[in-house]
Scaffold this motif. Structure first.
Motif, PDB file in Angstrom:
ATOM      1  N   SER A 171       0.829  -1.211   0.000  1.00 21.19           N
ATOM      2  CA  SER A 171       0.000   0.000   0.000  1.00 21.19           C
ATOM      3  C   SER A 171       0.864   1.262   0.000  1.00 21.19           C
ATOM      4  O   SER A 171       0.548   2.246  -0.676  1.00 21.19           O
ATOM      5  N   ARG A 172       1.963   1.238   0.735  1.00 26.42           N
ATOM      6  CA  ARG A 172       2.886   2.386   0.754  1.00 26.42           C
ATOM      7  C   ARG A 172       3.550   2.540  -0.612  1.00 26.42           C
ATOM      8  O   ARG A 172       3.718   3.655  -1.104  1.00 26.42           O
ATOM      9  N   LEU A 173       3.917   1.439  -1.234  1.00 27.52           N
ATOM     10  CA  LEU A 173       4.525   1.485  -2.554  1.00 27.52           C
ATOM     11  C   LEU A 173       3.547   2.089  -3.559  1.00 27.52           C
ATOM     12  O   LEU A 173       3.928   2.953  -4.362  1.00 27.52           O
ATOM     13  N   ALA A 174       2.296   1.690  -3.504  1.00 31.97           N
ATOM     14  CA  ALA A 174       1.275   2.254  -4.399  1.00 31.97           C
ATOM     15  C   ALA A 174       1.149   3.754  -4.187  1.00 31.97           C
ATOM     16  O   ALA A 174       1.030   4.529  -5.144  1.00 31.97           O
ATOM     17  N   GLU A 175       1.198   4.167  -2.926  1.00 30.20           N
ATOM     18  CA  GLU A 175       1.121   5.594  -2.611  1.00 30.20           C
ATOM     19  C   GLU A 175       2.305   6.352  -3.199  1.00 30.20           C
ATOM     20  O   GLU A 175       2.136   7.409  -3.804  1.00 30.20           O
ATOM     21  N   LEU A 176       3.506   5.818  -3.034  1.00 29.46           N
ATOM     22  CA  LEU A 176       4.703   6.479  -3.558  1.00 29.46           C
ATOM     23  C   LEU A 176       4.728   6.493  -5.088  1.00 29.46           C
ATOM     24  O   LEU A 176       5.214   7.441  -5.695  1.00 29.46           O
ATOM     25  N   LEU A 177       4.217   5.432  -5.692  1.00 30.78           N
ATOM     26  CA  LEU A 177       4.136   5.383  -7.150  1.00 30.78           C
ATOM     27  C   LEU A 177       3.013   6.281  -7.674  1.00 30.78           C
ATOM     28  O   LEU A 177       2.994   6.625  -8.857  1.00 30.78           O
ATOM     29  N   ALA A 178       2.080   6.623  -6.803  1.00 31.24           N
ATOM     30  CA  ALA A 178       0.904   7.427  -7.152  1.00 31.24           C
ATOM     31  C   ALA A 178       0.074   6.737  -8.228  1.00 31.24           C
ATOM     32  O   ALA A 178      -0.375   7.361  -9.185  1.00 31.24           O
ATOM     33  N   VAL A 179      -0.093   5.422  -8.045  1.00 33.95           N
ATOM     34  CA  VAL A 179      -0.934   4.635  -8.951  1.00 33.95           C
ATOM     35  C   VAL A 179      -1.834   3.722  -8.124  1.00 33.95           C
ATOM     36  O   VAL A 179      -1.607   3.502  -6.939  1.00 33.95           O
ATOM     37  N   ASP A 180      -2.834   3.173  -8.786  1.00 34.30           N
ATOM     38  CA  ASP A 180      -3.779   2.260  -8.160  1.00 34.30           C
ATOM     39  C   ASP A 180      -3.067   0.981  -7.696  1.00 34.30           C
ATOM     40  O   ASP A 180      -2.053   0.575  -8.274  1.00 34.30           O
ATOM     41  N   MET A 181      -3.620   0.351  -6.685  1.00 33.65           N
ATOM     42  CA  MET A 181      -3.034  -0.880  -6.154  1.00 33.65           C
ATOM     43  C   MET A 181      -2.945  -1.970  -7.227  1.00 33.65           C
ATOM     44  O   MET A 181      -1.987  -2.747  -7.237  1.00 33.65           O
ATOM     45  N   SER A 182      -3.898  -2.035  -8.150  1.00 37.97           N
ATOM     46  CA  SER A 182      -3.844  -3.066  -9.197  1.00 37.97           C
ATOM     47  C   SER A 182      -2.638  -2.845 -10.110  1.00 37.97           C
ATOM     48  O   SER A 182      -1.988  -3.808 -10.529  1.00 37.97           O
ATOM     49  N   VAL A 183      -2.316  -1.591 -10.404  1.00 36.76           N
ATOM     50  CA  VAL A 183      -1.135  -1.281 -11.223  1.00 36.76           C
ATOM     51  C   VAL A 183       0.132  -1.630 -10.445  1.00 36.76           C
ATOM     52  O   VAL A 183       1.067  -2.234 -10.985  1.00 36.76           O
TER      53      VAL A 183
END
Length: 160
Positions: free
Chosen positions: A52-64
């Protein structure tokens, strides 16, 4: 405060940074597309983290994020393990092979920048680094909804 025309020119210059990013993306190895490189880079910078933190840092949806993580995990560049505090979550971390891949990506980017900026002085490179760092810091958490909703409100309002 700077004049409006300076902000307008800055916006144009930042748009043009896309060309630099595309050139940097072209030097990525075929097996490591930009999304995978971003995952490796963030794990290299911040260390292990929840998906979830990685998705936040990437600024993309969790599926991506999941697709990017699956790609790098399939190549052995990261490990995924259950989060000890929440078994539904996964912790991702670089493997030694992932660290080698990240080092190769960094070397490629450094070589390209050194070639393209060979006519720049060390002081100019240092000044650019300082100003870009300051710009990034001025934005803080770029994903802040309140910052963008306020800016969007100001630019999309119609006169009464």
């Amino acid at each position: 405060m700077a004049a409006q025309r300076h902000y307008e020119e800055l916006a144009r210059q930042l748009d043009a940074i896309g060309a630099v990013r595309r050139d940097l993306a072209r030097i990525l190895p075929h097996e490591c597309p930009a999304g995978s490189a971003a995952v490796l880079s963030l794990l290299g910078r911040y260390g292990e983290m929840r998906m979830s933190r990685l998705a936040e840092l990437l600024a993309v949806d969790m599926s991506v994020t999941s697709r990017h993580v699956a790609h790098v995990a399939d190549r052995g560049w990261i490990d995924r393990s259950p989060d000890p505090t929440d078994k539904r979550s996964r912790i991702v971390r670089l493997t030694p092979e992932g660290e080698r891949q990240l080092a190769e990506l960094s070397e490629r980017a450094t070589e390209l920048l050194a070639q393209c900026l060979s006519d720049w002085s060390d002081d100019e490179i240092a000044q650019l680094n300082l100003l870009m760092s300051r710009l990034r810091s001025s934005f803080g958490d770029c994903r802040s909804a309140s910052r963008f909703s306020h800016a969007t409100e100001q630019t999309t309002r119609t006169p009464a």
